[in-house]
Design an enzyme around this catalytic site. Structure first.
Site, short mmCIF file in Angstrom:
data_model
loop_
_atom_site.label_atom_id
_atom_site.label_comp_id
_atom_site.label_asym_id
_atom_site.label_seq_id
_atom_site.Cartn_x
_atom_site.Cartn_y
_atom_site.Cartn_z
N GLU A 77 12.87 -17.88 109.75
CA GLU A 77 14.06 -18.70 110.00
C GLU A 77 13.71 -20.09 110.52
OE1 GLU A 77 15.41 -14.42 110.23
OE2 GLU A 77 13.75 -15.57 111.08
N PHE A 139 23.40 -3.61 118.51
CA PHE A 139 22.13 -3.83 117.82
C PHE A 139 22.10 -5.23 117.20
CE2 PHE A 139 19.58 -3.45 113.83
CZ PHE A 139 18.34 -3.31 114.44
N GLN A 140 21.05 -5.95 117.48
CA GLN A 140 20.83 -7.31 116.98
C GLN A 140 21.95 -8.26 117.37
OE1 GLN A 140 19.71 -7.21 112.77
NE2 GLN A 140 17.57 -6.95 113.38
N LYS A 189 30.70 -10.26 111.54
CA LYS A 189 30.54 -9.55 110.27
C LYS A 189 31.88 -9.08 109.72
CE LYS A 189 27.83 -5.89 108.08
NZ LYS A 189 26.78 -4.85 108.27
N MET A 505 -4.69 -33.43 119.79
CA MET A 505 -4.14 -34.31 120.81
C MET A 505 -4.37 -33.76 122.21
SD MET A 505 -2.76 -37.26 121.25
CE MET A 505 -1.76 -37.87 119.91
#
Length: 618
Positions: A77, A139-140, A189, A505
């Site tokens: 993602e 969940f999630q 959802k 760096m």
């Protein structure tokens, strides 16, 4: 979150939605998910970068049937978010990314924060657990609206299917108007699954959101007077000029006044590098002339810039002799770090257009600035302290030379995306940027891993252009999986891995400030007892890794092969190309202003402090 921001009118295509009256489109019966895809089509989104998952899955079914929205299946993602940013920066349109709930959404946090810092128009769409499960630790489940509130321009939680079209239209409008920025739309959802009606255009309902784009005429006149009265003016140009599509107006103002122009890291390409009025990039690793011009100026005209710490150095010692004209679309930026003598709220294009007319009026009245002595100083500094580098004594590849040759051999109009670190600074210095939207980088957040997915997004949005990612071996190992995405989706970017075997760096800082104690900056698996990379260790082998992901891969170690290898990469356009450039590990970025010190202490090279004399401190 109240919509009270007043930010810039970026000149991007706007969603076709209305702010009043009755919708006139045909009403159709659809699911919320179908309504979402139809809404994306109507606002002109042609590319979405994302990954499906449980909560967002209902939206992926109708996307399969869309002929107007292309979905690019990324591998992470974070890659989706940076790709959407690269798409937006290259095209000027709103970038779109999509993820599922919980870990899918939280993986978007870094690119959203990155887009927020760099004012990139982005819409992130996330799935959420069913509305009745919100707040139950389902969940999630993650409160992505709460998580991203500080790093979005605005965000929405949608729990009703009928709200989807209006929310998408509002999200695109907010992201692309005023000061551009990321907007998150989190959709439950069950809202995606529910039946609803779809009609377009929706009526936008954004009370309090009224970006100011037209500058105040009195402030413009005051600014013009200061410009013609000044002896040592500087036009300090930031990324807002690019966002506003104001580069033509900037060139007119610069040539009309004859004032020097300095372009920040986010504004490279806003003014041609080759133009005689351009004195370089300011900042911690800016050109000596640009840094010093700001320090010695008696007037700074800041246009779409924010006086960030990398430009100012120690703030209370920055530009001690200068009056400040600060023009920005976002009133919150004006006076935030440096008090403005003439504050101007407005879109950069309108500000510049009005400034041109006001300066012309001053000229008509016989008031013209005389910058002869100023340019004598500026030209002396340019001649004495040009950007440059030394070739390694052992005959190995110089990273600066690699990047310079990539720039010289690139086709016209090539877009360059850089990661973060030494290679980013060398790419800003040793490639010439003559056109807007040809330099993409993570400026405010400094996000390692930005380059490969941003280049992918840029190439997806501008398929006819060559796109090079200039990356470091540290950055490359964060997001190189998106090369698989490129290979499978016919997105043939080119990647230069500037491989010095270290986090370059950070290693430079350890060399300068930590007595050469290289703690955890060596990227090779094997090390000698002193912490120096063991010779011949290549873990991972970037050529094998890239070939495994469907890329054409080359390794270059000999300076004699440099041009041949780059030209070979430019000739391959049917798949991504990766070149593993094995470069000298001790190369450093110069000039440099050490963190927390005054810009007066700029070093042109290690141990080389420019001598400007005392007569310029009047």
């Amino acid at each position: 979150m109240p919509m009270t921001e007043q930010a810039t009118g970026a000149h991007h295509p706007q969603p076709r939605a209305r702010t009043g009256g009755q919708p006139s489109a045909t009403v159709t019966h659809v699911t919320g998910a179908q309504s979402l895809i139809r809404s994306l089509e109507e606002v002109g989104a042609d590319t979405v970068f994302g990954i499906p998952g449980g909560a967002i899955l209902p939206a992926y079914d109708p996307m399969m049937d869309s002929t107007r929205v292309r979905h690019v299946l990324v591998r992470h993602e974070q890659g989706a978010g940076h790709a959407a940013t690269g798409y937006a920066q290259a095209t000027g349109r709103v970038g779109v990314c999509m993820a599922t709930s919980g870990p899918g959404a939280t993986n978007l946090v870094t690119p959203i924060a990155d887009a927020h810092m760099d004012s990139v128009p982005l819409v992130a769409i996330t799935g959420q657990v069913a509305s009745k499960a919100i707040g139950t630790d389902a969940f999630q489940e993650a409160d992505i609206c709460g998580i991203t509130m500080p790093i979005t321009k605005h965000n929405f939680l949608v729990t009703k299917a009928e709200d989807i079209p209006r929310t998408i239209a509002e999200a695109f409008h907010i992201a692309s108007t005023g000061r551009p920025g990321p907007v998150l739309v989190d959709i439950a959802k069950d809202a995606l699954q529910a039946r609803t009606t779809f009609s377009w255009p929706p009526v936008l309902d954004l009370p309090g959101y009224r970006p100011v784009t037209k500058p105040h005429a009195k402030q413009i006149r005051e600014a013009a007077k200061l410009i013609t009265q000044a002896k040592r003016p500087v036009l300090y140009v930031g990324g807002g000029v690019l966002k506003a599509g104001a580069t033509a107006e900037l060139k007119v103002l610069a040539e009309l006044t004859g004032a020097p122009v300095t372009t920040t890291l986010m504004a490279l390409g806003a003014f041609p590098d080759s133009h005689p009025l351009h004195v370089g990039m300011p900042g911690m690793h800016g050109a000596v002339t640009a840094v010093t011009a700001l320090q010695k100026a008696d007037l700074i005209v800041a246009l779409g810039a924010r006086f960030d710490d990398r430009v100012t150095g120690k703030l209370d010692s920055f530009a001690p002799y200068a009056k400040i004209v600060h023009a920005d679309i976002d009133p919150a930026e004006i006076g935030k770090n440096r008090t403005a003598d003439v504050p101007i709220v407005g879109d950069a294009r309108e500000v510049l257009a009005d400034l041109v007319q006001a300066v012309q009026a001053e000229h008509t009245e016989g008031n013209t600035g005389d910058y002869t002595a100023w340019w004598k100083d500026l030209d002396r500094w340019r001649d004495t302290y040009p950007l440059g580098y030394d070739l390694p004594e052992d005959g190995s590849l110089s990273p600066q030379q690699v990047i310079q040759r990539i720039g010289r051999l690139a086709p016209e109009g090539t877009i360059f995306a850089a990661g973060v670190g030494q290679h980013q600074m060398w790419a800003s210095h040793f490639i010439d940027y003559e056109q807007p939207a040809t330099w993409l980088n993570s400026g405010g957040a400094g996000t390692m891993g930005y380059a490969v997915p941003a280049a992918m997004g840029a190439k997806a949005g501008m398929p006819e252009r060559t796109v090079w990612a200039i990356d470091g071996d540290g950055c490359f190992q964060m997001t190189n999986q998106e090369l698989t995405t490129c290979a499978l989706n016919n997105i043939p970017i080119k990647v230069a891995v500037i491989n010095n075997g270290a986090l370059g760096m950070v290693r430079q800082w350890q060399t300068l400030f930590y007595n050469q104690r290289y703690s955890n900056t060596v990227l090779h698996s094997g090390t000698d007892t002193d912490g120096v990379p063991a010779k011949g260790t290549r873990v991972p082998d970037f050529v094998k890794l890239s070939e495994a992901m469907g890329c054409y891969a080359i390794r270059c170690e000999d300076p004699a092969d440099l041009d041949k290898v780059i030209e070979e990469a430019n000739s391959v356009n049917d798949r991504p190309v990766v070149i593993d450039f094995i470069v000298h590990e001790d190369a450093m970025v110069w000039p440099m202003v050490a963190a927390g010190t005054s810009n007066d202490e700029v070093q042109a090279a290690r141990g080389v402090r420019p001598d400007f004399g005392d007569n310029e401190d009047d």
